[in-house]
Design a protein around this motif. Structure first.
Motif, PDB file in Angstrom:
ATOM      1  N   CYS A 160       0.842  -1.197   0.000  1.00  0.00           N
ATOM      2  CA  CYS A 160       0.000   0.000   0.000  1.00  0.00           C
ATOM      3  C   CYS A 160       0.879   1.250   0.000  1.00  0.00           C
ATOM      4  O   CYS A 160       1.914   1.287   0.673  1.00  0.00           O
ATOM      5  CB  CYS A 160      -0.913   0.023   1.228  1.00  0.00           C
ATOM      6  SG  CYS A 160      -2.155  -1.288   1.260  1.00  0.00           S
ATOM      7  N   ARG A 163      -0.547   8.263  -1.814  1.00  0.00           N
ATOM      8  CA  ARG A 163      -0.131   8.995  -3.002  1.00  0.00           C
ATOM      9  C   ARG A 163      -0.109  10.508  -2.822  1.00  0.00           C
ATOM     10  O   ARG A 163       0.438  11.216  -3.665  1.00  0.00           O
ATOM     11  CB  ARG A 163      -1.063   8.632  -4.178  1.00  0.00           C
ATOM     12  CG  ARG A 163      -0.945   7.187  -4.614  1.00  0.00           C
ATOM     13  CD  ARG A 163       0.482   6.832  -4.962  1.00  0.00           C
ATOM     14  NE  ARG A 163       0.619   5.458  -5.462  1.00  0.00           N
ATOM     15  CZ  ARG A 163       1.777   4.875  -5.689  1.00  0.00           C
ATOM     16  NH1 ARG A 163       2.905   5.531  -5.448  1.00  0.00           N
ATOM     17  NH2 ARG A 163       1.825   3.625  -6.137  1.00  0.00           N
ATOM     18  N   GLN A 188      -5.288   9.437  -0.230  1.00  0.00           N
ATOM     19  CA  GLN A 188      -5.427   8.425  -1.269  1.00  0.00           C
ATOM     20  C   GLN A 188      -4.436   7.302  -1.022  1.00  0.00           C
ATOM     21  O   GLN A 188      -3.231   7.512  -0.973  1.00  0.00           O
ATOM     22  CB  GLN A 188      -5.193   9.009  -2.663  1.00  0.00           C
ATOM     23  CG  GLN A 188      -5.325   7.967  -3.768  1.00  0.00           C
ATOM     24  CD  GLN A 188      -5.213   8.553  -5.155  1.00  0.00           C
ATOM     25  OE1 GLN A 188      -5.747   9.627  -5.421  1.00  0.00           O
ATOM     26  NE2 GLN A 188      -4.531   7.855  -6.043  1.00  0.00           N
ATOM     27  N   ASP A 190      -3.254   3.657  -2.513  1.00  0.00           N
ATOM     28  CA  ASP A 190      -3.268   2.675  -3.592  1.00  0.00           C
ATOM     29  C   ASP A 190      -2.814   1.339  -3.038  1.00  0.00           C
ATOM     30  O   ASP A 190      -1.684   1.208  -2.561  1.00  0.00           O
ATOM     31  CB  ASP A 190      -2.344   3.101  -4.733  1.00  0.00           C
ATOM     32  CG  ASP A 190      -2.888   4.284  -5.518  1.00  0.00           C
ATOM     33  OD1 ASP A 190      -3.985   4.769  -5.162  1.00  0.00           O
ATOM     34  OD2 ASP A 190      -2.219   4.737  -6.462  1.00  0.00           O
ATOM     35  N   GLN A 192      -1.850  -2.066  -4.087  1.00  0.00           N
ATOM     36  CA  GLN A 192      -1.464  -2.883  -5.229  1.00  0.00           C
ATOM     37  C   GLN A 192      -1.680  -4.372  -4.970  1.00  0.00           C
ATOM     38  O   GLN A 192      -1.683  -5.161  -5.919  1.00  0.00           O
ATOM     39  CB  GLN A 192       0.003  -2.628  -5.580  1.00  0.00           C
ATOM     40  CG  GLN A 192       0.304  -1.227  -6.074  1.00  0.00           C
ATOM     41  CD  GLN A 192      -0.300  -0.960  -7.445  1.00  0.00           C
ATOM     42  OE1 GLN A 192      -0.696  -1.875  -8.160  1.00  0.00           O
ATOM     43  NE2 GLN A 192      -0.374   0.327  -7.801  1.00  0.00           N
ATOM     44  N   ARG A 197      -8.006   1.533  -5.291  1.00  0.00           N
ATOM     45  CA  ARG A 197      -7.568   2.895  -4.978  1.00  0.00           C
ATOM     46  C   ARG A 197      -8.599   3.450  -4.000  1.00  0.00           C
ATOM     47  O   ARG A 197      -9.778   3.559  -4.319  1.00  0.00           O
ATOM     48  CB  ARG A 197      -7.496   3.749  -6.244  1.00  0.00           C
ATOM     49  CG  ARG A 197      -7.074   5.197  -6.003  1.00  0.00           C
ATOM     50  CD  ARG A 197      -6.785   5.906  -7.316  1.00  0.00           C
ATOM     51  NE  ARG A 197      -5.604   5.333  -7.966  1.00  0.00           N
ATOM     52  CZ  ARG A 197      -5.641   4.618  -9.091  1.00  0.00           C
ATOM     53  NH1 ARG A 197      -6.807   4.371  -9.685  1.00  0.00           N
ATOM     54  NH2 ARG A 197      -4.535   4.137  -9.612  1.00  0.00           N
ATOM     55  N   LYS A 199      -9.922   6.447  -1.531  1.00  0.00           N
ATOM     56  CA  LYS A 199      -9.886   7.850  -1.126  1.00  0.00           C
ATOM     57  C   LYS A 199     -10.569   7.948   0.229  1.00  0.00           C
ATOM     58  O   LYS A 199     -11.775   7.732   0.351  1.00  0.00           O
ATOM     59  CB  LYS A 199     -10.576   8.733  -2.155  1.00  0.00           C
ATOM     60  CG  LYS A 199      -9.805   8.841  -3.471  1.00  0.00           C
ATOM     61  CD  LYS A 199     -10.467   9.806  -4.440  1.00  0.00           C
ATOM     62  CE  LYS A 199      -9.640   9.943  -5.712  1.00  0.00           C
ATOM     63  NZ  LYS A 199     -10.275  10.857  -6.699  1.00  0.00           N
ATOM     64  N   MET A 225      -8.898  -0.722  -9.541  1.00  0.00           N
ATOM     65  CA  MET A 225      -7.837  -0.440 -10.494  1.00  0.00           C
ATOM     66  C   MET A 225      -8.030  -1.276 -11.756  1.00  0.00           C
ATOM     67  O   MET A 225      -8.702  -2.315 -11.747  1.00  0.00           O
ATOM     68  CB  MET A 225      -6.463  -0.754  -9.883  1.00  0.00           C
ATOM     69  CG  MET A 225      -6.079   0.118  -8.708  1.00  0.00           C
ATOM     70  SD  MET A 225      -4.431  -0.358  -8.079  1.00  0.00           S
ATOM     71  CE  MET A 225      -4.215   0.850  -6.786  1.00  0.00           C
TER      72      MET A 225
END
Length: 429
Positions: A160, A163, A188, A190, A192, A197, A199, A225
């Motif tokens: 994680c 961002r 935010q 992300d 992976q 994603r 927020k 994503m």
């Protein structure tokens, strides 16, 4: 999500919508997350409304509206209207966001009948003068602590990333021994590992290092994503891994009446405070204060070691599995299911072992032996006599439960949206 220091000093998670806490939740992170199992027909309905300026009641065009903790989000029309055509039954926070306005939130319970609501957002213009940003020479260190506590330490959490770190305000209060964090608009994240994603709007994060408690709260929205077919398969596999054995999976199995089929073992755990601990702890602290900066004698070292071994509490695990009826109450009409039990629960998920990064720690050190390494072992306690489990697997009040051990370890890395649908596992032989 409310959780103890599970990432830096991984202890207990108290769950909010973000829970966990949890904290997942829980755990709060936050995280009590709901699920709709394939093959089961659940009620759903439409949800529509309008977003307005709270002062002028003028419609706000192209505002963002989402259901917190889900992947369901829309943008308002030029007339400020929005529609969610199919919302699974359950209770949700409907959140409106617009540049220059404060977030607006309204709780709704979706059944089978269409619903309409009005979200009125207050302008920020009159409050800008109240914002005071203090210089923080230790921001880098404080931010690293926040990231570790907020994201977690699991294998998935390590994938994680935040961002927009510059949008996160962190501050450490030396007197209170507290670390707090908030965001201008959203944080935010992300993920992976799971392909989401996130927020996280309205983040309010607090860590009290003295009490070893972490809490964070907000209104997150998920966006899936896009990736290659290979990435999609990996994300689907990881999502299922994150879901099965989670506190959400457990609550859903209690609601649906199938603990054994879901792979859970629930046992009664009684925790009794040790009456000798307060005196031992007081003597230890007093000696540490008196000898601060000085060497300890051999006798003093022995005393400190002896006092440190005195457990806060004693635990007694009843080995007989708890029957389903001792964990829940079903209303006479069969329409409502309530979580209800006495003492604590030790909940073991028997179909998977713990994450390689998991280290067993608990808020209340006891005399309990280490659990078997071939399963995920958690603790669950109720803060109220009973709390309703809604059809989508969420609790009516996530703060009504308190979790420890493995469920407290899992955080943003395992955070799934409420409307996630897991694959059906083959029946155990």
């Amino acid at each position: 999500m409310v959780s103890p220091l599970r990432s830096a000093a991984e202890d207990v998670v108290r769950l909010t919508t973000s829970i966990f806490a949890a904290v997942r939740c829980c755990p709060a992170f936050l995280l009590l997350l709901a699920v709709l199992l394939p093959g089961l027909v659940r009620a759903q309905s439409s949800l529509s409304g309008v977003v307005q300026d709270s002062v002028t009641h003028a419609p706000l065009a192209f505002a963002s509206v989402f259901l917190a903790n889900t992947t369901l989000g829309v943008t308002t029309t030029e007339q400020g209207t929005f529609t969610f055509p199919k919302v699974p039954a359950g209770t949700y926070d409907v959140v409106g966001s617009y540049v220059g306005y404060r977030l607006a939130k309204q709780s709704v319970t979706v059944g089978t009948a269409p619903q309409q609501l009005t979200l009125r957002l207050g302008p920020l213009a009159n409050r800008l003068g109240e914002v005071v940003v203090r210089p923080n020479p230790h921001r880098a260190d404080d931010y690293r602590k926040f990231v570790e506590l907020f994201l977690g330490r699991s294998t998935f959490s390590q994938q994680c990333r935040i961002r927009n770190p510059d949008d996160v305000l962190v501050d450490f209060d030396v007197e209170k021994n507290e670390l707090t964090a908030s965001a201008y608009k959203f944080v935010q994240v992300d993920n992976q590992a799971l392909g989401y994603r996130i927020k996280y709007y309205g983040l309010q994060f607090n860590t009290n290092f003295t009490r070893r408690v972490v809490s964070f709260y907000g209104q997150p929205v998920f966006e899936e994503m896009t990736g290659s077919a290979r990435q999609q398969r990996r994300w689907e596999a990881n999502r299922a891994k994150a879901y099965y054995g989670s506190v959400t999976h457990f609550l859903q199995s209690v609601h649906d009446g199938d603990l054994d089929g879901a792979g859970f073992l629930a046992q009664r755990l009684r925790i009794v405070p040790n009456k000798h601990f307060p005196r031992a702890d007081s003597l230890r602290r007093q000696l540490l204060r008196e000898r601060m900066g000085a060497a300890f004698s051999r006798a003093e070292q022995d005393s400190l070691a002896r006092w440190a071994k005195v457990p806060r509490a004693f635990s007694m695990l009843y080995t007989k599995p708890r029957p389903l009826d001792s964990l829940r109450r079903v209303s006479p009409d069969g329409q409502h299911v309530f979580l209800r039990f006495v003492d604590h629960l030790q909940v073991s998920y028997l179909r998977e072992g713990p994450d390689p990064n998991y280290q067993i720690r608990t808020l209340l050190p006891t005399n309990a032996p280490l659990p078997p390494s071939d399963r995920q072992v958690s603790q669950l306690a109720l803060m109220v006599p009973e709390i309703e489990i809604q059809p989508n697997g969420q609790l009516a009040n996530p703060l009504a439960v308190f979790t420890d051990e493995y469920w407290g370890f899992e955080k943003m890395g395992e955070f799934l949206p409420v409307n996630y649908r897991p694959p059906v596992l083959p029946a155990a032989k």
